[in-house]
Design a protein around this motif. Sequence first.
Motif, PDB file in Angstrom:
ATOM      1  N   ALA A 193      -1.860   4.159   4.325  1.00 18.53           N
ATOM      2  CA  ALA A 193      -1.539   2.783   3.909  1.00 18.53           C
ATOM      3  C   ALA A 193      -2.477   1.800   4.601  1.00 18.53           C
ATOM      4  O   ALA A 193      -3.015   0.878   3.961  1.00 18.53           O
ATOM      5  CB  ALA A 193      -0.087   2.458   4.239  1.00 18.53           C
ATOM      6  N   ALA A 194      -2.699   2.003   5.913  1.00 18.53           N
ATOM      7  CA  ALA A 194      -3.600   1.105   6.657  1.00 18.53           C
ATOM      8  C   ALA A 194      -5.019   1.173   6.075  1.00 18.53           C
ATOM      9  O   ALA A 194      -5.671   0.141   5.877  1.00 18.53           O
ATOM     10  CB  ALA A 194      -3.603   1.493   8.131  1.00 18.53           C
TER      11      ALA A 194
ATOM     12  N   ALA B 268       0.831  -1.213   0.000  1.00 21.43           N
ATOM     13  CA  ALA B 268       0.000   0.000   0.000  1.00 21.43           C
ATOM     14  C   ALA B 268       0.865   1.262   0.000  1.00 21.43           C
ATOM     15  O   ALA B 268       0.518   2.256  -0.664  1.00 21.43           O
ATOM     16  CB  ALA B 268      -0.936  -0.013   1.205  1.00 21.43           C
ATOM     17  N   ALA B 269       1.993   1.216   0.716  1.00 21.17           N
ATOM     18  CA  ALA B 269       2.892   2.376   0.736  1.00 21.17           C
ATOM     19  C   ALA B 269       3.517   2.590  -0.642  1.00 21.17           C
ATOM     20  O   ALA B 269       3.679   3.728  -1.091  1.00 21.17           O
ATOM     21  CB  ALA B 269       3.981   2.171   1.792  1.00 21.17           C
ATOM     22  N   ALA B 270       3.847   1.485  -1.323  1.00 20.25           N
ATOM     23  CA  ALA B 270       4.397   1.595  -2.687  1.00 20.25           C
ATOM     24  C   ALA B 270       3.327   2.118  -3.648  1.00 20.25           C
ATOM     25  O   ALA B 270       3.637   2.864  -4.585  1.00 20.25           O
ATOM     26  CB  ALA B 270       4.925   0.237  -3.148  1.00 20.25           C
ATOM     27  N   ALA B 271       2.068   1.739  -3.385  1.00 18.66           N
ATOM     28  CA  ALA B 271       0.953   2.186  -4.245  1.00 18.66           C
ATOM     29  C   ALA B 271       0.782   3.706  -4.184  1.00 18.66           C
ATOM     30  O   ALA B 271       0.321   4.319  -5.156  1.00 18.66           O
ATOM     31  CB  ALA B 271      -0.336   1.482  -3.835  1.00 18.66           C
ATOM     32  N   GLN B 272       1.153   4.293  -3.061  1.00 22.20           N
ATOM     33  CA  GLN B 272       1.058   5.764  -2.956  1.00 22.20           C
ATOM     34  C   GLN B 272       2.001   6.444  -3.947  1.00 22.20           C
ATOM     35  O   GLN B 272       1.844   7.615  -4.262  1.00 22.20           O
ATOM     36  CB  GLN B 272       1.377   6.218  -1.528  1.00 22.20           C
ATOM     37  N   GLN B 273       2.992   5.685  -4.409  1.00 23.58           N
ATOM     38  CA  GLN B 273       3.895   6.220  -5.443  1.00 23.58           C
ATOM     39  C   GLN B 273       3.627   5.522  -6.783  1.00 23.58           C
ATOM     40  O   GLN B 273       4.516   5.454  -7.642  1.00 23.58           O
ATOM     41  CB  GLN B 273       5.350   6.005  -5.033  1.00 23.58           C
TER      42      GLN B 273
END
Lengths: 109, 231
Positions: B181-182, B125-130
């Motif tokens: 992300a959560a 999810a954190a990678a999806a933010q980029q």
Amino acid sequence: MQNSEYAQIAGVSLSYLGFITYALMLISAFLPGFPGRLLGLVTSVGGLLFSLWLLYAELFLIKAICPWCVASLVVMVLAFAVAIWRIVKAGDLRSDDQAKATDADGATG
Amino acid sequence: MSRKGWLIGGAVVVVIAVVVALIVVSVSGGDSSSSEASTSEIKGGATVAALVKGLPQAEFAIGKPSAPVTVREFVDPQCPVCKAASEKTLPAVIKGPVKDGTARLIIEPLTFIGSDSSSAALAIAAAAQQDRGFAYTEILYANQGQENSGWATEEVLTGIARATPGLDVAAWTTAKGGEAAANAVFAASDRGQGAGVSATPTFVIKGPGGSKVLTGAVDSAEVISAIEAVS
């Protein structure tokens, strides 16, 4: 355990540390006299303490049991018992005077 | 006490000190050489970079946003069948209908299996933010460990982030612990429940011609023919 962050210490695999410990333990079994008994005690105390740490890490940190680590813990408990038995039987903990009186070093090596 | 007794006592104290030192080093994660060694062991970076090259990526998705067919793949980062799908099924789907603009593939990370699933899903999810959710997931599968063995460590997840093309690792590290992300992982879980997903991987394929659901070990031909059927 092998996949976890605890599988290595400063880049050295636990497998190598275990191999070295067991090799020293094997040498201690054939080394006669007090040096053999001391080496047996030192390796088994070190191995036992480290195996107990691994058991803690498995149960509470990784939350997965590693059968090899548990088997190693059992071996270390037995090795520790044997090391204590060798030392007590040889009278290494008695005072020097008592030891001189009943010196059985060679026979128990 | 005898001289031997003192020697035994001293040796035992020394060995206890050595073991405690080893445990402290182990808990603190060792020196930098160990983390470098682990990072260099991260696999799949080059393969995934070649697979996604030239394709639009957004959040968890790969493929043109205008594509008529949407393929949602519900996965658990720890599921071995999902790893097999990543390595055997997806490449042909990406090189075929995704590349030619027929379909867009979206990863939906679920956390059925255990705590490693949760930490890995947050990392995705954190990678999806980029806009690197798909690429990160694919590299993660190349490095998947045994279920619930504690394999999804900070070190491994960060190594995967470093291997993900175009990912800002510092921003990813901050995002991984963030609320967004959560929430993204919770949202994926809600969509999974809404779609009635009970096993992973589940492919929910929707297009102008209807929808199809494929579950479990499916090969690329089945996914491609389902895409054709709904497009």
